[in-house]
Design a protein around this motif. Structure first.
Motif, mmCIF file in Angstrom:
data_model
loop_
_atom_site.group_PDB
_atom_site.id
_atom_site.type_symbol
_atom_site.label_atom_id
_atom_site.label_comp_id
_atom_site.label_asym_id
_atom_site.label_seq_id
_atom_site.Cartn_x
_atom_site.Cartn_y
_atom_site.Cartn_z
ATOM 1 N N ASP A 12 15.597 30.253 6.090
ATOM 2 C CA ASP A 12 15.189 31.325 7.309
ATOM 3 C C ASP A 12 13.594 31.505 7.814
ATOM 4 O O ASP A 12 13.390 32.514 8.570
ATOM 5 C CB ASP A 12 16.210 32.487 6.526
ATOM 6 N N GLY A 13 12.692 31.153 6.856
ATOM 7 C CA GLY A 13 11.572 31.804 7.453
ATOM 8 C C GLY A 13 11.324 33.649 6.658
ATOM 9 O O GLY A 13 10.444 33.806 6.984
ATOM 10 N N PHE A 14 12.567 34.133 5.934
ATOM 11 C CA PHE A 14 12.441 35.196 5.266
ATOM 12 C C PHE A 14 13.459 35.555 4.485
ATOM 13 O O PHE A 14 14.194 35.267 4.329
ATOM 14 C CB PHE A 14 12.157 36.373 6.453
ATOM 15 N N ILE A 15 12.996 36.355 3.704
ATOM 16 C CA ILE A 15 13.879 37.548 2.799
ATOM 17 C C ILE A 15 14.478 38.708 2.805
ATOM 18 O O ILE A 15 12.971 39.027 3.282
ATOM 19 C CB ILE A 15 14.285 36.740 1.319
ATOM 20 N N ILE A 16 15.345 39.758 2.943
ATOM 21 C CA ILE A 16 15.467 41.014 2.377
ATOM 22 C C ILE A 16 15.617 40.960 1.090
ATOM 23 O O ILE A 16 17.457 40.838 0.948
ATOM 24 C CB ILE A 16 16.434 40.896 3.665
ATOM 25 N N SER A 205 11.271 43.451 2.172
ATOM 26 C CA SER A 205 11.131 42.236 2.622
ATOM 27 C C SER A 205 10.304 40.776 2.780
ATOM 28 O O SER A 205 9.108 41.732 2.895
ATOM 29 C CB SER A 205 11.667 41.861 4.505
ATOM 30 N N PHE A 206 10.225 39.620 2.477
ATOM 31 C CA PHE A 206 9.290 38.820 2.738
ATOM 32 C C PHE A 206 9.477 37.504 4.262
ATOM 33 O O PHE A 206 10.433 37.459 4.243
ATOM 34 C CB PHE A 206 9.174 37.598 1.497
ATOM 35 N N HIS A 207 8.194 37.794 4.606
ATOM 36 C CA HIS A 207 8.360 36.518 5.532
ATOM 37 C C HIS A 207 6.987 36.034 6.198
ATOM 38 O O HIS A 207 6.364 36.211 5.593
ATOM 39 C CB HIS A 207 8.596 37.221 7.106
#
Ligand SMILES: O=C(O)CCC(=O)C(=O)O
Length: 264
Positions: A12-16, A205-207
């Motif tokens: 996805d290019g991110f996690i929450i 979140s990390f993106h």
């Protein structure tokens, strides 16, 4: 942490990470630190870097202050949190994670129809980060300090857009996100699908630096408070080995803490 977070990040290019990573006491102290900076009070005696927002600016302007950790001990403690480094290392497979820049972000609450430039336009962080080599592994940990519910103007990520390459068509300060989205457009064969980053205080979140993201107006009645902590891994080098602009402080761990592993 669920074992599939790295797969989610790759896909996805991110996690929450909505289970809080930062304990409430520290979140509250960093929030007080944010208020002090907004009053122009710097407990360390060191001001932040030159910023878009300055004390005395209008209450309905997006508050964006650069390197707030220089001025506030609680903010430095928050951005240095080892759990941010641990999760960043886990999702990237890195041996080292360093904070290289931080932004305090306060999105004032507005009422529907109110004219105020508080949105963040669709963009890829990488378009602003030319001080790094093109293949540098860079990401952002975005820490919620207030409750970031659906009505608070949460960040929205475009699923999988980190794989679209650097399109260089976004605008952080853009206010018409529908028009920007049309200008950017999903590449052939790709779909524009958005995920909001709903986070409680202390959630993160990390993106990826190429993931398209934006945020709308805040209608929650309270300022949306956060820190965007920009991270590099051991796979990121400054352009041509130079320390300049956004990379100027990376050799100084008192300003740019290493939060996982060690600098080689
Ligand atoms: O806080 C926002 O809405 C946007 C922040 C952002 O662009 C970032 O953290 O990279």
């Amino acid at each position: 942490m669920p074992a599939n977070l790295r797969d989610d990040y790759d896909r996805d290019g991110f996690i929450i990470h909505d289970a809080p990573l930062i304990e409430r006491d520290l979140v509250d102290r960093a929030s007080e630190g944010m208020d002090a900076l907004r009053r122009g009070e710097y407990e360390t005696g060191v001001p932040p870097q030159s910023s878009y927002w300055n004390p005395g600016d209008p209450a309905d302007k997006l508050c964006k202050i650069e390197l707030p950790q220089l001025a506030s001990r609680a903010i430095m403690e928050l951005v240095s949190h080892s759990d941010i480094g641990r999760v960043a290392a886990e999702i990237t497979g890195a041996d080292m994670v360093q904070v290289w820049w931080v932004q305090l972000l306060g999105k004032p609450a507005t009422t529907p129809g109110q004219e105020a430039a508080t949105r963040v336009g669709w963009h890829q962080d990488r378009q602003y980060w030319g001080a790094w080599e093109a293949d540098a592994q860079l990401l952002t940990a975005w820490v919620a300090v207030s409750d970031v519910a659906a009505d608070a103007g949460p960040m929205r990520f475009v699923d999988g857009s980190h794989r679209w390459g650097l399109l260089d068509r976004g605008d952080f300060y853009g206010q018409d996100n529908d028009a920007l989205k049309d200008e950017i457009g999903a590449p052939d064969g790709e779909t524009w699908a958005e995920t909001p980053a709903i986070l409680p205080p202390g959630g993160v979140s990390f993106h990826d630096c190429q993931t398209f993201h934006a945020s709308g107006s805040n209608h929650s009645g309270e300022m949306r408070r956060s820190f965007a902590i920009h991270l590099r891994t051991n796979r990121a080098e400054p352009k041509d080995g130079k320390r300049q602009g956004l990379t100027q402080f990376i050799d100084d761990e008192s300003r740019c803490p290493v939060i996982f592993g060690a600098l080689s």
